[in-house]
Design an enzyme around this catalytic site. Structure first.
Site, PDB file in Angstrom:
ATOM      1  N   ASP A  73       0.968  -1.044   0.042  1.00 39.99           N
ATOM      2  CA  ASP A  73      -0.135   0.106   0.024  1.00 39.99           C
ATOM      3  C   ASP A  73       1.050   1.207  -0.042  1.00 39.99           C
ATOM      4  O   ASP A  73       1.929   1.071   0.139  1.00 39.99           O
ATOM      5  CB  ASP A  73      -0.821  -0.020   1.237  1.00 39.99           C
ATOM      6  CG  ASP A  73      -1.938   1.134   1.250  1.00 39.99           C
ATOM      7  OD1 ASP A  73      -2.167   1.484   0.262  1.00 39.99           O
ATOM      8  OD2 ASP A  73      -2.372   1.480   2.407  1.00 39.99           O
ATOM      9  N   SER A  74       0.271   2.376  -0.085  1.00 44.07           N
ATOM     10  CA  SER A  74       1.091   3.660   0.002  1.00 44.07           C
ATOM     11  C   SER A  74       1.632   3.872   1.244  1.00 44.07           C
ATOM     12  O   SER A  74       2.725   4.418   1.505  1.00 44.07           O
ATOM     13  CB  SER A  74       0.359   4.831  -0.513  1.00 44.07           C
ATOM     14  OG  SER A  74      -0.768   4.852   0.441  1.00 44.07           O
ATOM     15  N   CYS A  84      -4.314  -1.826  -1.394  1.00 39.66           N
ATOM     16  CA  CYS A  84      -4.703  -0.447  -1.681  1.00 39.66           C
ATOM     17  C   CYS A  84      -5.699  -0.123  -2.643  1.00 39.66           C
ATOM     18  O   CYS A  84      -5.610  -0.754  -3.653  1.00 39.66           O
ATOM     19  CB  CYS A  84      -3.267   0.339  -2.066  1.00 39.66           C
ATOM     20  SG  CYS A  84      -3.470   1.923  -2.701  1.00 39.66           S
ATOM     21  N   GLU A  94      -2.682   8.289   8.683  1.00 47.17           N
ATOM     22  CA  GLU A  94      -1.041   8.184   8.773  1.00 47.17           C
ATOM     23  C   GLU A  94      -0.547   8.953  10.117  1.00 47.17           C
ATOM     24  O   GLU A  94       0.476   8.508  10.573  1.00 47.17           O
ATOM     25  CB  GLU A  94      -0.379   8.877   7.606  1.00 47.17           C
ATOM     26  CG  GLU A  94      -0.501   8.118   6.243  1.00 47.17           C
ATOM     27  CD  GLU A  94       0.213   6.754   5.974  1.00 47.17           C
ATOM     28  OE1 GLU A  94       1.442   6.891   6.723  1.00 47.17           O
ATOM     29  OE2 GLU A  94      -0.261   5.692   5.445  1.00 47.17           O
ATOM     30  N   CYS A 131     -11.182   2.553   1.133  1.00 48.63           N
ATOM     31  CA  CYS A 131      -9.524   2.978   0.889  1.00 48.63           C
ATOM     32  C   CYS A 131      -9.066   2.234   2.330  1.00 48.63           C
ATOM     33  O   CYS A 131      -9.716   2.236   3.386  1.00 48.63           O
ATOM     34  CB  CYS A 131      -9.403   4.382   1.550  1.00 48.63           C
ATOM     35  SG  CYS A 131      -7.748   4.831   1.988  1.00 48.63           S
ATOM     36  N   HIS A 161      -6.994   2.815   4.369  1.00 49.98           N
ATOM     37  CA  HIS A 161      -6.629   3.681   5.547  1.00 49.98           C
ATOM     38  C   HIS A 161      -7.819   3.874   6.580  1.00 49.98           C
ATOM     39  O   HIS A 161      -7.687   4.287   7.862  1.00 49.98           O
ATOM     40  CB  HIS A 161      -6.088   5.085   5.172  1.00 49.98           C
ATOM     41  CG  HIS A 161      -4.649   4.967   4.759  1.00 49.98           C
ATOM     42  ND1 HIS A 161      -4.301   4.501   3.442  1.00 49.98           N
ATOM     43  CD2 HIS A 161      -3.498   5.390   5.600  1.00 49.98           C
ATOM     44  CE1 HIS A 161      -3.028   4.497   3.485  1.00 49.98           C
ATOM     45  NE2 HIS A 161      -2.476   5.387   4.711  1.00 49.98           N
TER      46      HIS A 161
HETATM   47  N1  DGL Z   1      -4.873   3.125   1.312  1.00 49.34           N
HETATM   48  C1  DGL Z   1      -4.881   3.537  -0.065  1.00 49.34           C
HETATM   49  C2  DGL Z   1      -6.056   3.161  -0.688  1.00 49.34           C
HETATM   50  O1  DGL Z   1      -6.593   2.235  -0.191  1.00 49.34           O
HETATM   51  C3  DGL Z   1      -4.393   4.925  -0.554  1.00 49.34           C
HETATM   52  C4  DGL Z   1      -4.180   6.060   0.483  1.00 49.34           C
HETATM   53  C5  DGL Z   1      -3.325   7.330  -0.324  1.00 49.34           C
HETATM   54  O2  DGL Z   1      -2.182   6.728  -0.505  1.00 49.34           O
HETATM   55  O3  DGL Z   1      -3.950   8.239  -1.029  1.00 49.34           O
HETATM   56  O4  DGL Z   1      -6.666   3.747  -1.528  1.00 49.34           O
END
Ligand code: DGL
Length: 268
Positions: free
Chosen positions: A13-14, A76, A155, A187, A189
Site C-alpha cells: 500500500d502507499s 490499496c 497516517e 480505502c 486507511h
Molecule cells: N490506502 C490507500 C487506498 O486504499 C491509498 C491512500 C493514499 O495513498 O492516498 O486507496
C-alpha cells in the site's frame, strides 16, 4: 534475490493502511508468512494520476517479487483501481485487489439498493467500485465521495476525537441525505477511522471494510492452487518501507493491533 520470505504472501500500500489487510490475513491464514511494503516515500497515491500510480505499484510489486512471494495482494484501493490489470498482465503469480471483494460484500449487505463508497480522489474518479458493483447487480445505485483528508489523519494516527469526527461529518452528510444503507470504506486507511465514521453516519448504515473479504479470497486462491500452508509451522512477518521506519512502527501498531517490529527501509 529470493530471501527468507520466499513463499510468503506479499502485500503493498502507499503507507500503513494496507496493514488492515495484513491483520485479516493473519486472522484467517495464521500459518502464512507475510511481507508488507508501505511505500511511505510516495504516500499519498490517492491524489496522483493513474499512470503515476501504475508506475509506483509496479515498483512495489518488483520489490516484493524479489522476496519470492507466491501471491501478491494490492492492499490499496487506489492501486487496485488503477494498476490491478497491468500487474496481472505483467506478473506470473496471482494478483488480488481489494475493490472486487469490497464490492461483493456491499452487494451482499445492502437491503435498499443504495450504496455509498468513500475513497481517495483517484479511486472515486476511476469509477471502479461502481463498475464492480454494477457487474454484480446493475440495479444498485452507487454514490461516491472522495474523502482525501482521511488518509493524512490515519497516517498521523489522529483517528478519534473531535477533529476526525468533524471531518467525517463534513464529508458524509451528502451520502446520508442520499439514503444509503451501506457504506464501503473504499480505502484501506479508513478502517482506522471507523469509529468516527460510524458515529457520524449512525447505526442504520452498515460499514463495509474489504479487508476480511480480501483475506477470504486469498484463502480460496491459495486453496485452488494447493499452496495454502496448513501445517502449524511458525509464520514470519516482515515490514518494508520506502521512508523512515520510525513513525511506521508507531502508527502501524494501531492498524495491525500487534507490534510492528523490525521495519526495514528499502530504496527503490
Ligand atoms: N490506502 C490507500 C487506498 O486504499 C491509498 C491512500 C493514499 O495513498 O492516498 O486507496
Amino acid at each position: 534475490m529470493v530471501d527468507a520470505f520466499g513463499g510468503a504472501i506479499g502485500l503493498f500500500d502507499s503507507g500503513v493502511g494496507g496493514l488492515t489487510v495484513v491483520r485479516e490475513i493473519r486472522a484467517q491464514l495464521p500459518n502464512e508468512s507475510t511481507v508488507y511494503l508501505g511505500d511511505t516515500a510516495r504516500v499519498p497515491y490517492g491524489t496522483k494520476s493513474p499512470s503515476t500510480v501504475i508506475r509506483y505499484a509496479s515498483a512495489c510489486a518488483k520489490v516484493l517479487l524479489a522476496r519470492g512471494v507466491k501471491l501478491m495482494i494490492v492492499a490499496c484501493n487506489t492501486a487496485s483501481a488503477h494498476a490491478l490489470e497491468p500487474l496481472r498482465e505483467s506478473l506470473d503469480i496471482p494478483v488480488l485487489g481489494v475493490v472486487e471483494p469490497g464490492a461483493q460484500e456491499a452487494v451482499a449487505q445492502t437491503r435498499n439498493g443504495r450504496v455509498g463508497v468513500i475513497g481517495t480522489l483517484g479511486t472515486i474518479r476511476s469509477g471502479e467500485y461502481e463498475r464492480a458493483i454494477h457487474t454484480l447487480d446493475p440495479a444498485i445505485e452507487v454514490f461516491g465521495k472522495a474523502c482525501p483528508l482521511f488518509v493524512p489523519l490515519a497516517e498521523e494516527g489522529w483517528t478519534c476525537g473531535s477533529v476526525p469526527r468533524a471531518v467525517a461529518d463534513q464529508y458524509l452528510s451528502e451520502l446520508k441525505r442520499a439514503g444509503i444503507d451501506t457504506l464501503v470504506l473504499g480505502c484501506t486507511h479508513y478502517p482506522l477511522l471507523k469509529d468516527a465514521i460510524a458515529e457520524s453516519v449512525g447505526d442504520a448504515i452498515t460499514l463495509v471494510d474489504s479487508a476480511a473479504a480480501t483475506a477470504c479470497v486469498a484463502r480460496e486462491t491459495l486453496d485452488a492452487l494447493g499452496e495454502r500452508v496448513d501445517d502449524d509451522r511458525k509464520a514470519s512477518h516482515a515490514f518494508l518501507v520506502s521512508d523512515s521506519p520510525d513513525s511506521f512502527s508507531e502508527v502501524g501498531q494501531a492498524f495491525l493491533a500487534q507490534p510492528v517490529d523490525h521495519v526495514e527501509w528499502v530504496d527503490f
